[in-house]
Scaffold this active site. Structure first.
Site, PDB file in Angstrom:
ATOM      1  N   HIS A   1     -26.368 -39.145  49.776  1.00 44.29           N
ATOM      2  CA  HIS A   1     -27.030 -38.694  48.547  1.00 44.29           C
ATOM      3  C   HIS A   1     -28.443 -38.201  48.861  1.00 44.29           C
ATOM      4  O   HIS A   1     -28.847 -37.122  48.401  1.00 44.29           O
ATOM      5  CB  HIS A   1     -27.074 -39.848  47.540  1.00 44.29           C
ATOM      6  CG  HIS A   1     -27.862 -39.556  46.305  1.00 44.29           C
ATOM      7  ND1 HIS A   1     -27.277 -39.216  45.107  1.00 44.29           N
ATOM      8  CD2 HIS A   1     -29.209 -39.542  46.070  1.00 44.29           C
ATOM      9  CE1 HIS A   1     -28.211 -39.002  44.196  1.00 44.29           C
ATOM     10  NE2 HIS A   1     -29.395 -39.197  44.763  1.00 44.29           N
ATOM     11  N   GLU A   2     -29.188 -38.981  49.636  1.00 41.67           N
ATOM     12  CA  GLU A   2     -30.542 -38.570  49.988  1.00 41.67           C
ATOM     13  C   GLU A   2     -30.535 -37.310  50.853  1.00 41.67           C
ATOM     14  O   GLU A   2     -31.391 -36.429  50.701  1.00 41.67           O
ATOM     15  CB  GLU A   2     -31.256 -39.710  50.723  1.00 41.67           C
ATOM     16  CG  GLU A   2     -31.457 -40.963  49.889  1.00 41.67           C
ATOM     17  CD  GLU A   2     -32.209 -40.704  48.595  1.00 41.67           C
ATOM     18  OE1 GLU A   2     -33.161 -39.891  48.606  1.00 41.67           O
ATOM     19  OE2 GLU A   2     -31.846 -41.303  47.564  1.00 41.67           O
TER      20      GLU A   2
ATOM     21  N   HIS B   1     -30.476 -34.108  48.895  1.00 40.09           N
ATOM     22  CA  HIS B   1     -31.764 -33.553  48.465  1.00 40.09           C
ATOM     23  C   HIS B   1     -32.310 -32.590  49.514  1.00 40.09           C
ATOM     24  O   HIS B   1     -32.862 -31.536  49.185  1.00 40.09           O
ATOM     25  CB  HIS B   1     -32.766 -34.681  48.235  1.00 40.09           C
ATOM     26  CG  HIS B   1     -32.535 -35.463  46.975  1.00 40.09           C
ATOM     27  ND1 HIS B   1     -32.471 -34.875  45.731  1.00 40.09           N
ATOM     28  CD2 HIS B   1     -32.362 -36.799  46.768  1.00 40.09           C
ATOM     29  CE1 HIS B   1     -32.269 -35.806  44.812  1.00 40.09           C
ATOM     30  NE2 HIS B   1     -32.189 -36.969  45.410  1.00 40.09           N
TER      31      HIS B   1
ATOM     32  N   GLU C   1     -29.822 -35.119  40.647  1.00 39.82           N
ATOM     33  CA  GLU C   1     -29.072 -36.296  41.069  1.00 39.82           C
ATOM     34  C   GLU C   1     -27.567 -36.047  41.065  1.00 39.82           C
ATOM     35  O   GLU C   1     -26.838 -36.582  41.904  1.00 39.82           O
ATOM     36  CB  GLU C   1     -29.405 -37.483  40.155  1.00 39.82           C
ATOM     37  CG  GLU C   1     -30.814 -38.026  40.325  1.00 39.82           C
ATOM     38  CD  GLU C   1     -31.048 -38.567  41.731  1.00 39.82           C
ATOM     39  OE1 GLU C   1     -30.432 -39.585  42.088  1.00 39.82           O
ATOM     40  OE2 GLU C   1     -31.848 -37.953  42.466  1.00 39.82           O
TER      41      GLU C   1
END
Length: 286
Positions: free
Chosen positions: A130-131, A134, A179
Site C-alpha cells: 500500500h505504501e 503511493h 488511499e
C-alpha cells in the site's frame, strides 16, 4: 492452494489507479499556491530534519536488520516493478505506517512497532505494498505536504496561513481518494483479496489477543451491508463522517477492494502479466 505470485514487470500506475484518485490528483495539481508550499516546506532543511529524525530514532531495515521484513519489502517492490525505498521501524503504540518523499532525497516508509505486532507477514506485506503504491503513483510529495501543513501553519504569515488551511482541506480530501488506489497496489502484491480485507478488519477493531476470533468473511459481509444502506440521511451521515477523517472508513476500503478483486480490470491485469512472464496464474484463495 494459491500458486506463487505474478510479477508485474513494466506495471504503470495508470493500469490500476482508482478513477477518483486520478480526478482528485488532477484537481490538486491545478491549485494555486501548491508549488509555493512545495518549495517552502520541502526544501533542504526539511530533508535533513526528516533524515536525522529517522536515522536517529528508528531502526533502518536491511538484509542484516529485520531480514524477514526486508524480504517482504523486496518482494513487493519486485512485483510492482518499483525501486526499493528505505524502510524504518519506529517504536509507537498506535498502529500506523506512512510514506515520506522529498525532492532530491530517497523516499522512505516508516512502520510502527504496534502495527508489526498486530499483523501477520502476508498482511504486513500488504501494508508495505500500500505504501509503495503511493510511490508508484508519485503521491509522495503531496503526502509529505499534507503531513507538514498543520505543524507549519503557525509559522507562516497570515496570508500564507490562509493558503495553507485551504490547501490542507483539499489535500486531505485528495489523500482519502489516493488511499483507494494504494489498496489496489496492496492487492496486486498479495494477489489475495482476503489478506487486504484482514488488514482493514484489524485496523478497524483488531488486537493480538483477538486475532484468533476475527472472521474475515464476516467483515466483508459487514462492508457489503454498509454499502447497501442507501437513503438520503444515511448518505449525508456517511459523507460528513468521511470528511472528518484522514483515511476512508475501513469498511469503505474493504468494499472497494472486494469489488475490484472481482472486476475484469483486475483479473485481466493478472492474466496479462502471467502470460507475459510465462508464469502460472495465481488464483484468489477464497
Amino acid at each position: 492452494m494459491p500458486m506463487s505470485k505474478i510479477p508485474l514487470l513494466g506495471l504503470q500506475a495508470a493500469q490500476f489507479r482508482h478513477p477518483i484518485d486520478l480526478e482528485a490528483t488532477q484537481t490538486l495539481q491545478q491549485l494555486p499556491g501548491l508549488d509555493w508550499l512545495v518549495r517552502s516546506l520541502l526544501g533542504s532543511v526539511a530533508e535533513q530534519v526528516f533524515y536525522l529524525e529517522n536515522i536517529g530514532s528508528s531502526v533502518l531495515v536491511s538484509e542484516r536488520q529485520l531480514p524477514e521484513l526486508h524480504q517482504l519489502l523486496t518482494e513487493a517492490c519486485h512485483i510492482l516493478d518499483l525501486e526499493q525505498p528505505q524502510l524504518y521501524v519506529r517504536q509507537n503504540p498506535t498502529p500506523n505506517a506512512y510514506t515520506l518523499a522529498m525532492r532530491g532525497q530517497q523516499p522512505f516508509i516508516v512502520v510502527h512497532t504496534s502495527l508489526l505486532e498486530l499483523l501477520d507477514p502476508p498482511e504486513m506485506q500488504a501494508v508495505l505494498a500500500h505504501e509503495l503504491g503511493h510511490l508508484k503513483c508519485e503521491h509522495g510529495v503531496y503526502l509529505t505536504i499534507a503531513n507538514l501543513l498543520v505543524l507549519a501553519a503557525g509559522q507562516l504569515s497570515p496570508f500564507g496561513s490562509l493558503i495553507a488551511q485551504n490547501l490542507q482541506r483539499q489535500l486531505m480530501a485528495w489523500v482519502r481518494c489516493a488511499e483507494f488506489t494504494c489498496d489496489r497496489a496492496g492487492l496486486l502484491v498479495t494477489q489475495n483479496a482476503k489478506v487486504m480485507a484482514s488488514v482493514l478488519m484489524k485496523l478497524a477493531g483488531g488486537s493480538s489477543s483477538l486475532a484468533s476470533q476475527l472472521n474475515v468473511d464476516a467483515f466483508i459481509d459487514q462492508a457489503r451491508a454498509y454499502d447497501r444502506i442507501d437513503h438520503d440521511l444515511a448518505n449525508l451521515l456517511k459523507s460528513v463522517r468521511t470528511a472528518e477523517l484522514t483515511h476512508p472508513l475501513p469498511v469503505l476500503r474493504a468494499r472497494e477492494i472486494d469489488r475490484w478483486s472481482d472486476s475484469p480490470m483486475y483479473q485481466s491485469l493478472l492474466q496479462t502479466y502471467a502470460a507475459d512472464t510465462d508464469h502460472p496464474l495465481a488464483w484468489k484463495d477464497w
